[in-house]
Every structure is written in structure tokens, then in C-alpha cells.
Design a protein around this motif. Structure first.
Motif, PDB file in Angstrom:
ATOM      1  N   ALA A 109       0.846  -1.183   0.000  1.00 34.75           N
ATOM      2  CA  ALA A 109       0.000   0.000   0.000  1.00 34.75           C
ATOM      3  C   ALA A 109       0.880   1.231   0.000  1.00 34.75           C
ATOM      4  N   LEU A 110       0.414   2.287  -0.626  1.00 32.46           N
ATOM      5  CA  LEU A 110       1.164   3.530  -0.729  1.00 32.46           C
ATOM      6  C   LEU A 110       0.653   4.564   0.261  1.00 32.46           C
ATOM      7  N   VAL A 111       1.461   5.581   0.480  1.00 28.59           N
ATOM      8  CA  VAL A 111       1.052   6.747   1.245  1.00 28.59           C
ATOM      9  C   VAL A 111       0.602   7.781   0.230  1.00 28.59           C
ATOM     10  N   GLY A 112      -0.609   8.300   0.379  1.00 29.16           N
ATOM     11  CA  GLY A 112      -1.100   9.376  -0.465  1.00 29.16           C
ATOM     12  C   GLY A 112      -0.822  10.703   0.223  1.00 29.16           C
ATOM     13  N   ILE A 113      -0.481  11.732  -0.552  1.00 26.73           N
ATOM     14  CA  ILE A 113      -0.111  13.021   0.024  1.00 26.73           C
ATOM     15  C   ILE A 113      -0.843  14.140  -0.695  1.00 26.73           C
ATOM     16  N   ILE A 114      -1.574  14.946   0.061  1.00 23.69           N
ATOM     17  CA  ILE A 114      -2.192  16.172  -0.452  1.00 23.69           C
ATOM     18  C   ILE A 114      -1.679  17.279   0.461  1.00 23.69           C
ATOM     19  N   ALA A 115      -0.762  18.092  -0.064  1.00 25.27           N
ATOM     20  CA  ALA A 115      -0.089  19.062   0.798  1.00 25.27           C
ATOM     21  C   ALA A 115       0.528  20.193  -0.021  1.00 25.27           C
ATOM     22  N   ASP A 116       1.168  21.113   0.680  1.00 22.51           N
ATOM     23  CA  ASP A 116       1.870  22.200   0.014  1.00 22.51           C
ATOM     24  C   ASP A 116       3.140  21.670  -0.650  1.00 22.51           C
ATOM     25  N   GLY A 168      11.374   9.188  -0.916  1.00 25.92           N
ATOM     26  CA  GLY A 168      11.044   8.000  -1.695  1.00 25.92           C
ATOM     27  C   GLY A 168       9.588   7.589  -1.646  1.00 25.92           C
ATOM     28  N   ALA A 169       8.703   8.469  -1.186  1.00 22.28           N
ATOM     29  CA  ALA A 169       7.295   8.105  -1.049  1.00 22.28           C
ATOM     30  C   ALA A 169       6.483   8.340  -2.318  1.00 22.28           C
ATOM     31  N   GLY A 170       7.078   8.893  -3.355  1.00 21.44           N
ATOM     32  CA  GLY A 170       6.343   9.185  -4.586  1.00 21.44           C
ATOM     33  C   GLY A 170       6.193   7.974  -5.479  1.00 21.44           C
ATOM     34  N   ASN A 171       5.083   7.916  -6.198  1.00 24.67           N
ATOM     35  CA  ASN A 171       4.840   6.813  -7.114  1.00 24.67           C
ATOM     36  C   ASN A 171       3.994   7.308  -8.282  1.00 24.67           C
ATOM     37  N   ASN A 172       4.381   6.946  -9.493  1.00 22.59           N
ATOM     38  CA  ASN A 172       3.604   7.215 -10.699  1.00 22.59           C
ATOM     39  C   ASN A 172       3.407   5.897 -11.423  1.00 22.59           C
ATOM     40  N   ASP A 173       2.166   5.619 -11.860  1.00 26.87           N
ATOM     41  CA  ASP A 173       1.939   4.393 -12.613  1.00 26.87           C
ATOM     42  C   ASP A 173       2.022   4.693 -14.105  1.00 26.87           C
ATOM     43  N   LEU A 174       1.781   3.696 -14.926  1.00 31.42           N
ATOM     44  CA  LEU A 174       1.877   3.880 -16.382  1.00 31.42           C
ATOM     45  C   LEU A 174       0.844   4.856 -16.931  1.00 31.42           C
ATOM     46  N   LYS A 175      -0.243   5.046 -16.203  1.00 33.69           N
ATOM     47  CA  LYS A 175      -1.282   5.988 -16.634  1.00 33.69           C
ATOM     48  C   LYS A 175      -0.979   7.400 -16.149  1.00 33.69           C
ATOM     49  N   ASN A 200      -0.756   8.447 -13.165  1.00 36.64           N
ATOM     50  CA  ASN A 200      -1.433   8.789 -11.911  1.00 36.64           C
ATOM     51  C   ASN A 200      -0.384   8.766 -10.811  1.00 36.64           C
ATOM     52  N   SER A 201      -0.414   9.779  -9.960  1.00 33.12           N
ATOM     53  CA  SER A 201       0.554   9.832  -8.864  1.00 33.12           C
ATOM     54  C   SER A 201      -0.165   9.708  -7.532  1.00 33.12           C
ATOM     55  N   ASN A 202       0.601   9.448  -6.500  1.00 31.31           N
ATOM     56  CA  ASN A 202       0.027   9.316  -5.159  1.00 31.31           C
ATOM     57  C   ASN A 202       0.187  10.615  -4.364  1.00 31.31           C
ATOM     58  N   TYR A 203       0.452  11.714  -5.049  1.00 34.39           N
ATOM     59  CA  TYR A 203       0.636  12.995  -4.380  1.00 34.39           C
ATOM     60  C   TYR A 203      -0.001  14.123  -5.195  1.00 34.39           C
ATOM     61  N   PHE A 204      -0.289  15.224  -4.504  1.00 34.42           N
ATOM     62  CA  PHE A 204      -0.871  16.392  -5.157  1.00 34.42           C
ATOM     63  C   PHE A 204      -0.393  17.640  -4.426  1.00 34.42           C
TER      64      PHE A 204
END
Length: 104
Positions: A38-45, A56-63, A65-69
């Protein structure tokens, strides 16, 4: 890096472990969940997101889509809500979602 719990005993000489690692990496890159992962999702400044990405918590899939904003002063509430909905979807693979208090 991130890995599934079944691959915690990787060694450079064990071909099965290397093979399992490659399989998990392919699954994660394709945007599919790996059992126990499971990933950590981040919505922050920007500063907070950058810190997590450097850790190292960032992740991008082939589409792409990232786990951060990154939320800026010009970010609309609807954009934040859309990202929240995407990250908290049952098939999103997010185990923990970090949202700064000023954004929530």
C-alpha cells in the motif's frame, strides 16, 4: 523503494528473490496493486510533498497517476476534492492519506 511484503527478503544472489522483485516492480508500474503493498497518499503544500518525494514516497503508474498532489494558493477546492476521491478509491492502493490541516 516500495515493495510488497512477499519480497522483504531480497538478496542480490537469490534468483527467485530477484525474479519476485521484477514481477512486483512490473505490477506496480502498471498501476496494479501487489498483495500486501500500500502507498502513502499526500495532499499538501509544495515543501511537504517535496520532502516526501525526496524520502522515496512518490509513485507514478503507467497511466501517469501519482500518489501525491501539490496544493497552491490558486488551487480550486474542486481539484482537491477530485484528487481526494481518486486517492481514496478502493482500487487506488493508498493505505494512508496525509492531508495538511490547512488544506483539509
Amino acid at each position: 523503494g516500495l515493495r510488497c511484503t512477499g519480497c522483504t527478503s531480497w538478496t542480490s544472489t537469490d534468483k527467485r528473490s530477484v525474479s519476485a522483485r521484477a514481477a512486483c516492480t512490473r505490477e506496480m508500474a502498471a498501476g496494479r496493486r501487489v498483495k500486501g503493498q500500500a502507498l502513502v497518499g499526500i495532499i499538501a503544500d509544495e515543501d511537504t510533498v517535496t520532502g516526501f518525494l525526496l524520502a522515496g514516497a512518490g509513485n507514478n503508474d503507467l497511466k501517469r497517476n501519482s500518489n501525491y498532489f501539490v496544493v497552491r494558493s490558486s488551487t480550486k477546492k474542486a481539484e482537491i476534492e477530485e484528487v481526494f476521491t481518486r486517492l481514496t478509491a478502493p482500487d487506488g492502493g493508498i493505505g494512508v492519506l496525509l492531508i495538511l490541516q490547512v488544506i483539509a
